[in-house]
Design a protein around this motif. Structure first.
Motif, PDB file in Angstrom:
ATOM      1  N   ALA A 105       0.835  -1.207   0.000  1.00 11.16           N
ATOM      2  CA  ALA A 105       0.000   0.000   0.000  1.00 11.16           C
ATOM      3  C   ALA A 105       0.871   1.259   0.000  1.00 11.16           C
ATOM      4  CB  ALA A 105      -0.925  -0.005   1.210  1.00 11.16           C
ATOM      5  N   LEU A 106       1.932   1.260   0.780  1.00  7.98           N
ATOM      6  CA  LEU A 106       2.837   2.417   0.786  1.00  7.98           C
ATOM      7  C   LEU A 106       3.546   2.581  -0.553  1.00  7.98           C
ATOM      8  CD1 LEU A 106       4.421   2.211   4.345  1.00  7.98           C
ATOM      9  CD2 LEU A 106       2.858   3.955   3.470  1.00  7.98           C
ATOM     10  N   ALA A 107       3.979   1.467  -1.158  1.00  8.05           N
ATOM     11  CA  ALA A 107       4.646   1.543  -2.459  1.00  8.05           C
ATOM     12  C   ALA A 107       3.694   2.097  -3.513  1.00  8.05           C
ATOM     13  CB  ALA A 107       5.163   0.166  -2.868  1.00  8.05           C
ATOM     14  N   TYR A 108       2.432   1.654  -3.498  1.00 11.63           N
ATOM     15  CA  TYR A 108       1.449   2.171  -4.440  1.00 11.63           C
ATOM     16  C   TYR A 108       1.232   3.662  -4.222  1.00 11.63           C
ATOM     17  CZ  TYR A 108      -2.844   3.007  -6.951  1.00 11.63           C
ATOM     18  OH  TYR A 108      -3.788   3.527  -7.797  1.00 11.63           O
ATOM     19  N   GLY A 109       1.139   4.079  -2.964  1.00 12.95           N
ATOM     20  CA  GLY A 109       0.951   5.501  -2.663  1.00 12.95           C
ATOM     21  C   GLY A 109       2.118   6.341  -3.156  1.00 12.95           C
ATOM     22  N   VAL A 110       3.335   5.865  -2.944  1.00 14.57           N
ATOM     23  CA  VAL A 110       4.520   6.598  -3.410  1.00 14.57           C
ATOM     24  C   VAL A 110       4.531   6.652  -4.937  1.00 14.57           C
ATOM     25  CG1 VAL A 110       7.041   6.480  -3.559  1.00 14.57           C
ATOM     26  CG2 VAL A 110       5.906   6.168  -1.364  1.00 14.57           C
ATOM     27  N   PHE A 111       4.254   5.515  -5.583  1.00 19.47           N
ATOM     28  CA  PHE A 111       4.215   5.465  -7.045  1.00 19.47           C
ATOM     29  C   PHE A 111       3.183   6.449  -7.590  1.00 19.47           C
ATOM     30  CE2 PHE A 111       2.023   3.736 -10.775  1.00 19.47           C
ATOM     31  CZ  PHE A 111       3.058   3.778 -11.697  1.00 19.47           C
ATOM     32  N   TYR A 112       2.001   6.494  -6.989  1.00 17.82           N
ATOM     33  CA  TYR A 112       0.949   7.373  -7.458  1.00 17.82           C
ATOM     34  C   TYR A 112       1.342   8.843  -7.285  1.00 17.82           C
ATOM     35  CZ  TYR A 112      -3.755   9.100  -8.303  1.00 17.82           C
ATOM     36  OH  TYR A 112      -4.840   9.754  -8.819  1.00 17.82           O
ATOM     37  N   CYS A 113       1.940   9.177  -6.147  1.00 18.78           N
ATOM     38  CA  CYS A 113       2.373  10.567  -5.916  1.00 18.78           C
ATOM     39  C   CYS A 113       3.474  10.971  -6.893  1.00 18.78           C
ATOM     40  CB  CYS A 113       2.847  10.740  -4.478  1.00 18.78           C
ATOM     41  SG  CYS A 113       1.501  10.683  -3.273  1.00 18.78           S
ATOM     42  N   VAL A 114       4.418  10.058  -7.165  1.00 12.91           N
ATOM     43  CA  VAL A 114       5.492  10.358  -8.121  1.00 12.91           C
ATOM     44  C   VAL A 114       4.905  10.546  -9.505  1.00 12.91           C
ATOM     45  CG1 VAL A 114       7.513   9.366  -9.268  1.00 12.91           C
ATOM     46  CG2 VAL A 114       7.324   9.287  -6.776  1.00 12.91           C
ATOM     47  N   ARG A 115       3.953   9.706  -9.873  1.00 13.31           N
ATOM     48  CA  ARG A 115       3.316   9.840 -11.183  1.00 13.31           C
ATOM     49  C   ARG A 115       2.583  11.174 -11.306  1.00 13.31           C
ATOM     50  NH1 ARG A 115      -1.626   6.418 -12.555  1.00 13.31           N
ATOM     51  NH2 ARG A 115      -2.627   8.409 -12.777  1.00 13.31           N
ATOM     52  N   LEU A 116       1.896  11.595 -10.262  1.00 12.44           N
ATOM     53  CA  LEU A 116       1.227  12.897 -10.295  1.00 12.44           C
ATOM     54  C   LEU A 116       2.237  14.036 -10.418  1.00 12.44           C
ATOM     55  CD1 LEU A 116      -1.598  12.549  -7.631  1.00 12.44           C
ATOM     56  CD2 LEU A 116      -1.853  12.758 -10.093  1.00 12.44           C
ATOM     57  N   ALA A 117       3.355  13.925  -9.716  1.00 12.46           N
ATOM     58  CA  ALA A 117       4.391  14.966  -9.791  1.00 12.46           C
ATOM     59  C   ALA A 117       4.980  15.035 -11.190  1.00 12.46           C
ATOM     60  CB  ALA A 117       5.480  14.691  -8.760  1.00 12.46           C
TER      61      ALA A 117
END
Length: 145
Positions: A105-117
């Motif tokens: 869940a944390l990896a998905y959250g980080v991936f999603y935030c990086v993708r948005l950035a």
């Protein structure tokens, strides 16, 4: 009158039993599958003892059954090794599974935030404002061929 005194003693005994069993529960560090049967048997034994000795309180329970921490340590010391090992292994797998799920869940959250950035940096959103153009002629009812 006698039944109301008996009910008062029963309520008092149940309150003392809940208090003592709660102290043991907080001192008994083991999985719930091992704790439940121990606490159930302890509750029965404490209620039976208090039924036999209705005037006794917490001090007498401590004297008869022992301090809650000592009682919990004694229970854990007397458990069969195989039963304890099996329960702790099952408990360990649950912890590992929970850790893996939290990590994913944390990896998905980080991936999603990086993708948005990245999307924000490389594809900035903007609005083009220009004058409106009026189309002349009828509104088409079907797409042109």
């Amino acid at each position: 009158m006698n039944s109301s005194v008996k009910q008062g003693n029963t309520r008092q005994a149940q309150a003392v039993c809940r208090k003592y069993c709660g102290q043991v529960r907080r001192s008994l560090f083991c999985p719930a599958a091992l704790r439940r049967p121990v606490l159930s048997q302890l509750e029965e034994a404490v209620l039976f003892y208090l039924e036999e000795h209705p005037q006794n309180g917490m001090d007498e329970l401590y004297a008869h059954f022992g301090e809650p921490k000592a009682f919990a340590a004694n229970v854990l010391g007397n458990m069969e090794g195989e039963q304890l090992r099996k329960q702790l292994t099952r408990y360990r797998w649950r912890r590992v599974l929970a850790a893996v799920l939290v990590t994913l869940a944390l990896a998905y959250g980080v991936f999603y935030c990086v993708r948005l950035a990245i999307d924000y940096i490389y594809y900035p959103g903007y609005v083009v404002v220009q004058s409106a153009q009026e189309d002349e002629g009828p509104i088409p009812t079907s797409p042109p061929d």
